[in-house]
Scaffold this motif. Structure first.
Motif, PDB file in Angstrom:
ATOM      1  N   GLN A  15     150.799-130.326 -47.312  1.00 21.29           N
ATOM      2  CA  GLN A  15     150.520-128.936 -46.947  1.00 21.29           C
ATOM      3  C   GLN A  15     151.767-128.263 -46.381  1.00 21.29           C
ATOM      4  N   LYS A  16     152.541-128.989 -45.600  1.00 19.54           N
ATOM      5  CA  LYS A  16     153.751-128.430 -45.008  1.00 19.54           C
ATOM      6  C   LYS A  16     154.845-128.227 -46.050  1.00 19.54           C
ATOM      7  N   VAL A  17     154.935-129.148 -47.002  1.00 20.76           N
ATOM      8  CA  VAL A  17     155.981-129.044 -48.020  1.00 20.76           C
ATOM      9  C   VAL A  17     155.641-127.954 -49.029  1.00 20.76           C
ATOM     10  N   ARG A  18     154.363-127.710 -49.286  1.00 16.92           N
ATOM     11  CA  ARG A  18     153.979-126.657 -50.233  1.00 16.92           C
ATOM     12  C   ARG A  18     154.417-125.274 -49.751  1.00 16.92           C
ATOM     13  N   LEU A  19     154.451-125.070 -48.440  1.00 22.01           N
ATOM     14  CA  LEU A  19     154.928-123.804 -47.901  1.00 22.01           C
ATOM     15  C   LEU A  19     156.395-123.575 -48.261  1.00 22.01           C
ATOM     16  N   ILE A  20     157.179-124.637 -48.245  1.00 22.35           N
ATOM     17  CA  ILE A  20     158.592-124.547 -48.604  1.00 22.35           C
ATOM     18  C   ILE A  20     158.742-124.386 -50.109  1.00 22.35           C
ATOM     19  N   LYS A  42     160.216-129.127 -41.248  1.00 20.83           N
ATOM     20  CA  LYS A  42     160.559-130.541 -41.308  1.00 20.83           C
ATOM     21  C   LYS A  42     160.888-130.975 -42.733  1.00 20.83           C
ATOM     22  N   GLY A  43     160.216-130.394 -43.714  1.00 23.54           N
ATOM     23  CA  GLY A  43     160.403-130.814 -45.094  1.00 23.54           C
ATOM     24  C   GLY A  43     161.559-130.153 -45.807  1.00 23.54           C
ATOM     25  N   ALA A  44     162.207-129.166 -45.207  1.00 25.05           N
ATOM     26  CA  ALA A  44     163.288-128.438 -45.877  1.00 25.05           C
ATOM     27  C   ALA A  44     164.449-129.339 -46.281  1.00 25.05           C
ATOM     28  N   PRO A  45     164.946-130.229 -45.414  1.00 25.34           N
ATOM     29  CA  PRO A  45     166.035-131.107 -45.858  1.00 25.34           C
ATOM     30  C   PRO A  45     165.600-132.079 -46.955  1.00 25.34           C
ATOM     31  N   LEU A  46     164.344-132.488 -46.928  1.00 30.72           N
ATOM     32  CA  LEU A  46     163.858-133.407 -47.953  1.00 30.72           C
ATOM     33  C   LEU A  46     163.789-132.727 -49.314  1.00 30.72           C
ATOM     34  N   THR A 100     151.503-138.678 -46.911  1.00 28.52           N
ATOM     35  CA  THR A 100     152.781-138.649 -47.602  1.00 28.52           C
ATOM     36  C   THR A 100     152.648-137.738 -48.814  1.00 28.52           C
ATOM     37  N   CYS A 101     153.771-137.415 -49.436  1.00 29.61           N
ATOM     38  CA  CYS A 101     153.716-136.523 -50.596  1.00 29.61           C
ATOM     39  C   CYS A 101     154.786-136.896 -51.619  1.00 29.61           C
ATOM     40  N   HIS A 102     154.568-136.441 -52.835  1.00 27.46           N
ATOM     41  CA  HIS A 102     155.510-136.583 -53.930  1.00 27.46           C
ATOM     42  C   HIS A 102     155.980-135.174 -54.307  1.00 27.46           C
ATOM     43  N   VAL A 103     157.297-134.976 -54.363  1.00 26.88           N
ATOM     44  CA  VAL A 103     157.844-133.668 -54.692  1.00 26.88           C
ATOM     45  C   VAL A 103     158.538-133.759 -56.049  1.00 26.88           C
ATOM     46  N   THR A 104     158.216-132.834 -56.954  1.00 26.24           N
ATOM     47  CA  THR A 104     158.841-132.763 -58.268  1.00 26.24           C
ATOM     48  C   THR A 104     159.457-131.375 -58.427  1.00 26.24           C
ATOM     49  N   ILE A 105     160.737-131.349 -58.782  1.00 20.39           N
ATOM     50  CA  ILE A 105     161.439-130.089 -58.993  1.00 20.39           C
ATOM     51  C   ILE A 105     162.034-130.100 -60.393  1.00 20.39           C
TER      52      ILE A 105
END
Length: 109
Positions: A15-20, A42-46, A100-105
């Motif tokens: 939820q926090k990373v989706r905002l970024i 918190k997730g911005a550097p990740l 935890t989360c998985h981020v795909t760009i």
């Protein structure tokens, strides 16, 4: 040409990373780096590391020009949950789930 990078099992809630992710979706790579550099989340550097990896993949493997790259897709999926217990009154335990989360760009020119 579309190039992607994936980071799995990041120790921050999706939820926090989706905002970024919503802030950088559809932006130029340079603008996305600026947003992530000065973000206080918190997730911005990740997410920045994942974007950096995607850009490096495009540049190294496909010879893409970094100035023309654009963030095409960003999505965040939920990863495994770490289940912990905390002692409560009268000998009971309360469950704590650490998400935890998985981020795909995906970047494209």
């Amino acid at each position: 040409m579309r190039v992607r990078a994936i980071a799995k099992r990041l120790r921050v809630s999706p939820q926090k990373v989706r905002l970024i992710a919503d802030q950088i979706r559809g932006k130029n790579v340079e603008q996305a780096f600026d947003i992530l550099q000065y973000g206080v989340q918190k997730g911005a550097p990740l997410v920045r590391k994942v974007l950096d990896s995607a850009v490096a993949n495009a540049e190294t493997n496909w010879g893409a020009d970094v100035d023309e790259l654009k963030v095409e897709e960003v999505y965040v999926n939920e990863g495994v949950r770490l289940k912990r217990f905390r002692a409560r009154a009268r000998g009971r335990g309360a469950r704590i789930t650490k998400r935890t989360c998985h981020v795909t760009i995906t970047v494209a020119d």
